[in-house]
Design a protein around this motif. Structure first.
Motif, PDB file in Angstrom:
ATOM      1  N   LYS A   1       0.839  -1.191   0.000  1.00 25.51           N
ATOM      2  CA  LYS A   1       0.000   0.000   0.000  1.00 25.51           C
ATOM      3  C   LYS A   1       0.877   1.245   0.000  1.00 25.51           C
ATOM      4  O   LYS A   1       1.970   1.250   0.547  1.00 25.51           O
ATOM      5  N   GLU A   2       0.379   2.297  -0.633  1.00 25.80           N
ATOM      6  CA  GLU A   2       1.078   3.576  -0.626  1.00 25.80           C
ATOM      7  C   GLU A   2       0.931   4.229   0.740  1.00 25.80           C
ATOM      8  O   GLU A   2      -0.087   4.074   1.402  1.00 25.80           O
TER       9      GLU A   2
ATOM     10  N   GLN B   1       0.683   7.572   3.334  1.00 33.29           N
ATOM     11  CA  GLN B   1      -0.193   8.743   3.346  1.00 33.29           C
ATOM     12  C   GLN B   1       0.420   9.902   2.555  1.00 33.29           C
ATOM     13  O   GLN B   1      -0.292  10.600   1.832  1.00 33.29           O
TER      14      GLN B   1
ATOM     15  N   LYS C   1      -0.086   9.382  -1.150  1.00 35.74           N
ATOM     16  CA  LYS C   1      -1.484   9.634  -1.512  1.00 35.74           C
ATOM     17  C   LYS C   1      -1.770  11.127  -1.612  1.00 35.74           C
ATOM     18  O   LYS C   1      -2.449  11.581  -2.535  1.00 35.74           O
ATOM     19  N   GLU C   2      -1.253  11.900  -0.667  1.00 37.80           N
ATOM     20  CA  GLU C   2      -1.472  13.352  -0.686  1.00 37.80           C
ATOM     21  C   GLU C   2      -0.799  13.996  -1.894  1.00 37.80           C
ATOM     22  O   GLU C   2      -1.380  14.879  -2.540  1.00 37.80           O
TER      23      GLU C   2
ATOM     24  N   GLU D   1      -0.144  12.553  -4.751  1.00 40.45           N
ATOM     25  CA  GLU D   1      -0.900  12.151  -5.932  1.00 40.45           C
ATOM     26  C   GLU D   1      -2.196  12.940  -6.063  1.00 40.45           C
ATOM     27  O   GLU D   1      -2.590  13.307  -7.167  1.00 40.45           O
ATOM     28  N   GLN D   2      -2.866  13.209  -4.963  1.00 37.94           N
ATOM     29  CA  GLN D   2      -4.094  14.003  -5.015  1.00 37.94           C
ATOM     30  C   GLN D   2      -3.817  15.411  -5.519  1.00 37.94           C
ATOM     31  O   GLN D   2      -4.594  15.965  -6.297  1.00 37.94           O
TER      32      GLN D   2
ATOM     33  N   SER E   1      -3.523   6.154  -6.562  1.00 37.24           N
ATOM     34  CA  SER E   1      -2.847   5.452  -5.486  1.00 37.24           C
ATOM     35  C   SER E   1      -3.742   4.328  -4.985  1.00 37.24           C
ATOM     36  O   SER E   1      -4.878   4.562  -4.589  1.00 37.24           O
ATOM     37  N   ASP E   2      -3.226   3.120  -5.027  1.00 38.27           N
ATOM     38  CA  ASP E   2      -3.994   1.962  -4.559  1.00 38.27           C
ATOM     39  C   ASP E   2      -5.379   1.935  -5.186  1.00 38.27           C
ATOM     40  O   ASP E   2      -6.397   1.907  -4.508  1.00 38.27           O
TER      41      ASP E   2
ATOM     42  N   ASP F   1      -8.427  -0.010  -3.953  1.00 36.29           N
ATOM     43  CA  ASP F   1      -9.062   0.231  -2.640  1.00 36.29           C
ATOM     44  C   ASP F   1     -10.526   0.574  -2.816  1.00 36.29           C
ATOM     45  O   ASP F   1     -10.940   1.258  -3.675  1.00 36.29           O
TER      46      ASP F   1
END
Length: 78
Positions: free
Chosen positions: A6-7, A9, A12-13, A15-16, A74-75, A78
């Motif tokens: 899993k990526e 946090q 993920k931020e 990438e957002q 990311s992921d 999910d």
């Protein structure tokens, strides 16, 4: 079913945020770097031209990353 790492946090931020940037920004940044480099070379600023000219490839790579994030995320599963 395969299990993937899993990526985190932070990833993920990032990438957002990067997914919000239009892909054209990276393309035009790359073209601009090449144009500025060419102008600098013409006016005799060879070292600066080489420095700026090297920015084109990273801008294009950022664009590829941007496109992957937009399509895969990311992921994604999910």
């Amino acid at each position: 079913m395969k299990e993937y790492n899993k990526e985190g946090q932070l990833a993920k931020e990032i990438e957002q945020k990067t997914a919000q940037i239009p892909s054209d920004v990276f393309l035009w940044s790359s073209i601009s770097a090449m144009a500025v480099s060419a102008v600098l070379k013409i006016v005799g600023k060879d070292e600066t031209a080489l420095f700026i000219g090297q920015w084109a490839a990273p801008f294009l790579l950022f664009g590829v990353y941007n496109k992957i994030v937009k399509t895969q995320g990311s992921d994604k599963e999910d």
